[in-house]
Structures are given as structure tokens and as C-alpha cells.
Design a protein around this motif. Structure first.
Motif, short mmCIF file in Angstrom:
data_model
loop_
_atom_site.label_atom_id
_atom_site.label_comp_id
_atom_site.label_asym_id
_atom_site.label_seq_id
_atom_site.Cartn_x
_atom_site.Cartn_y
_atom_site.Cartn_z
N LEU A 1 44.16 -9.83 45.74
CA LEU A 1 43.85 -9.33 47.08
C LEU A 1 44.24 -10.33 48.16
CD1 LEU A 1 40.37 -7.70 46.45
CD2 LEU A 1 42.48 -6.52 47.05
N GLY A 2 44.00 -11.60 47.91
CA GLY A 2 44.31 -12.62 48.90
C GLY A 2 45.79 -12.84 49.08
N ARG A 3 46.54 -12.81 48.00
CA ARG A 3 47.96 -13.11 48.08
C ARG A 3 48.77 -11.95 48.64
NH1 ARG A 3 50.89 -17.02 49.44
NH2 ARG A 3 53.00 -16.79 48.75
N LEU A 4 48.43 -10.73 48.22
CA LEU A 4 49.21 -9.57 48.65
C LEU A 4 48.70 -8.93 49.93
CD1 LEU A 4 49.82 -7.81 45.23
CD2 LEU A 4 51.34 -9.34 46.49
N GLU A 5 47.58 -9.38 50.44
CA GLU A 5 46.93 -8.82 51.63
C GLU A 5 46.10 -7.61 51.21
OE1 GLU A 5 45.90 -9.00 55.62
OE2 GLU A 5 47.38 -10.32 54.76
N ILE A 6 44.86 -7.62 51.57
CA ILE A 6 43.88 -6.62 51.13
C ILE A 6 44.33 -5.20 51.44
CG2 ILE A 6 41.53 -5.79 51.53
CD1 ILE A 6 40.77 -8.76 52.02
N ILE B 1 47.28 -3.95 51.99
CA ILE B 1 48.47 -3.54 51.23
C ILE B 1 48.07 -3.12 49.82
CG2 ILE B 1 50.68 -4.33 50.31
CD1 ILE B 1 50.65 -3.99 53.35
N VAL B 2 47.18 -3.87 49.19
CA VAL B 2 46.72 -3.52 47.84
C VAL B 2 45.97 -2.19 47.89
CG1 VAL B 2 45.20 -4.20 45.94
CG2 VAL B 2 46.64 -5.91 47.05
N PHE B 3 45.09 -2.00 48.88
CA PHE B 3 44.37 -0.74 48.99
C PHE B 3 45.32 0.42 49.24
CE2 PHE B 3 39.92 -2.44 50.34
CZ PHE B 3 39.79 -3.04 49.11
N LYS B 4 46.33 0.23 50.07
CA LYS B 4 47.32 1.26 50.35
C LYS B 4 48.11 1.60 49.08
CE LYS B 4 50.00 3.90 52.85
NZ LYS B 4 49.59 5.22 53.26
N GLY B 5 48.46 0.59 48.30
CA GLY B 5 49.18 0.83 47.05
C GLY B 5 48.35 1.60 46.05
N VAL B 6 47.08 1.26 45.91
CA VAL B 6 46.19 1.97 44.99
C VAL B 6 46.01 3.41 45.45
CG1 VAL B 6 43.81 2.08 44.13
CG2 VAL B 6 45.03 -0.10 44.17
N TYR B 7 45.83 3.60 46.75
CA TYR B 7 45.67 4.94 47.29
C TYR B 7 46.93 5.77 47.07
CZ TYR B 7 44.93 8.77 50.57
OH TYR B 7 44.81 10.01 51.12
N LEU C 1 49.22 5.36 44.75
CA LEU C 1 49.33 5.64 43.32
C LEU C 1 48.39 6.77 42.92
CD1 LEU C 1 50.60 4.76 40.63
CD2 LEU C 1 48.69 3.17 40.37
N LYS C 2 47.19 6.78 43.46
CA LYS C 2 46.24 7.86 43.18
C LYS C 2 46.79 9.20 43.68
CE LYS C 2 42.74 9.13 45.82
NZ LYS C 2 42.84 10.55 45.93
N GLU C 3 47.39 9.21 44.86
CA GLU C 3 47.97 10.43 45.40
C GLU C 3 49.13 10.93 44.55
OE1 GLU C 3 47.13 12.46 48.07
OE2 GLU C 3 45.29 11.29 47.88
N ILE C 4 49.99 10.04 44.10
CA ILE C 4 51.13 10.43 43.25
C ILE C 4 50.63 11.03 41.95
CG2 ILE C 4 53.03 9.50 41.87
CD1 ILE C 4 53.51 7.52 44.20
N ILE C 5 49.64 10.40 41.34
CA ILE C 5 49.10 10.90 40.08
C ILE C 5 48.43 12.25 40.27
CG2 ILE C 5 47.33 10.49 38.31
CD1 ILE C 5 48.04 7.49 38.56
N SER C 6 47.65 12.41 41.34
CA SER C 6 46.98 13.69 41.56
C SER C 6 47.97 14.79 41.89
CB SER C 6 45.92 13.56 42.67
OG SER C 6 46.52 13.29 43.90
N GLN C 7 49.07 14.49 42.58
CA GLN C 7 50.10 15.50 42.85
C GLN C 7 50.79 15.92 41.57
OE1 GLN C 7 52.75 13.89 45.77
NE2 GLN C 7 51.32 14.22 47.47
N ARG C 8 51.06 14.97 40.70
CA ARG C 8 51.71 15.30 39.43
C ARG C 8 50.80 16.14 38.54
NH1 ARG C 8 55.79 10.73 37.97
NH2 ARG C 8 57.07 10.97 39.82
N LEU C 9 49.50 15.87 38.60
CA LEU C 9 48.57 16.65 37.78
C LEU C 9 48.40 18.06 38.32
CD1 LEU C 9 45.80 14.00 37.04
CD2 LEU C 9 47.55 14.86 35.48
N ARG C 10 48.48 18.25 39.63
CA ARG C 10 48.36 19.57 40.25
C ARG C 10 49.62 20.41 40.07
NH1 ARG C 10 47.23 18.20 45.95
NH2 ARG C 10 46.68 16.12 45.37
N LYS C 11 50.76 19.76 40.00
CA LYS C 11 52.04 20.45 39.93
C LYS C 11 52.23 21.04 38.53
CE LYS C 11 56.80 19.27 41.06
NZ LYS C 11 57.68 18.13 41.32
#
Length: 154
Positions: free
Chosen positions: A118-123, A125-131, A133-143
Motif C-alpha cells: 500500500l505504501g509503495r504503490l499508493e493506497i 491506486i491499489v484500491f482502484k486496482g482491486v475495485y 479487478l472485482k468489476e472485471i470478474i463480476s462482468q465475466r460472471l454475468r456475461k
């Protein structure tokens, strides 16, 4: 750059606090707004920018307290040692009070690794990346796997 609260955020927060305090005590027409210097010159800070600065500082402090308490709960370290080691991890400083080493519990190392990430990548940015990734996975599961108009082999 090292992790931690960047100097620009500290300066904006201190100027905003000074502005707010003066506004509470004196006539508001005499007070100049919060400004900061950018490459384009002196700029007035918007309310959204000030809110985001205080939001980031609050998020950083929340993560710092949470990581410190997790290390305290997982290990037999004191609150001071836990705070110092996690602050060092979150700030990517690399110092330790002697608590981090080969004998350190795996849970403590995982908490410190999360702090370093979290400290090195900026908090945010990490939260945005996790979010994302969650959106991509949920879209693939819905499709649906095969669209309805999918042509089968004749």
C-alpha cells in the motif's frame, strides 16, 4: 518516492486548517483562500481538492491504526513496537525495532507486506486496482458463455 503522506498533502492540509481557524476567529473577508504552487503557477485549491486531501489523510491514518492493532493482536509486541514497525512498512522506510526478522510470525509478515504494498504503490491506486479487478470478474460472471444468437455447427 517513499510511501507515506506526500508533502503537498501535508502543506494543503495545514493551510486549509489555518484558513479554517482564521475564518472562525476573524472577519472572513480579510482572509485569502488556500493556494499552492503547480508547474502552471500559483493555484487556488478547490473544496473538492481539500476534501480529497483530508480524506486521503484519514484513510492513511485508518490503515496505520488498523495495521498496528493487527500486529498487536497477532504477536506479543507492544503497541509502540507494532506502531513503529507498521509505520515503517507503510512508509517503506525499512527500519524495525527488532521485531521483524526470521523469528517473526507469518501473520505479522503478511500485515507488514500489505503495508509495504500500500505504501509503495499508493493506497488509492491499489484500491482502484482491486475495485477494477472485482468489476472485471463480476462482468465475466454475468456475461453468458455463449450468446443467444450463437450459431451452432450445421
Amino acid at each position: 518516492t517513499a510511501g507515506g503522506i506526500k508533502l503537498l498533502r501535508i502543506c494543503l492540509a495545514s493551510r486549509a486548517l489555518r484558513f479554517w481557524t482564521r475564518r472562525q476567529v476573524t472577519d472572513s473577508s480579510e482572509i485569502t483562500p488556500v493556494t499552492y504552487v503547480r508547474a502552471q503557477g500559483k493555484t487556488t485549491a478547490s473544496r473538492d481538492l481539500i476534501r480529497s486531501v483530508f480524506g486521503y489523510i484519514g484513510l492513511y491514518l485508518t490503515i496505520l491504526v488498523t495495521g498496528t492493532l493487527l500486529i498487536c493482536l497477532i504477536s506479543d509486541l507492544t503497541l509502540t513496537d507494532s506502531f513503529f514497525d507498521f509505520a515503517s512498512s507503510l512508509g517503506t522506510v525499512g527500519l524495525s525495532m527488532g521485531a521483524t526478522g526470521p523469528q517473526t510470525a507469518d501473520g505479522v509478515l503478511l500485515v507488514e507486506m500489505a503495508g509495504m504494498l500500500l505504501g509503495r504503490l499508493e493506497i488509492l491506486i491499489v484500491f482502484k486496482g482491486v475495485y477494477s479487478l472485482k468489476e472485471i470478474i463480476s462482468q465475466r460472471l454475468r456475461k453468458p458463455r455463449f450468446p443467444e444468437n450463437h450459431c451452432s455447427l450445421l
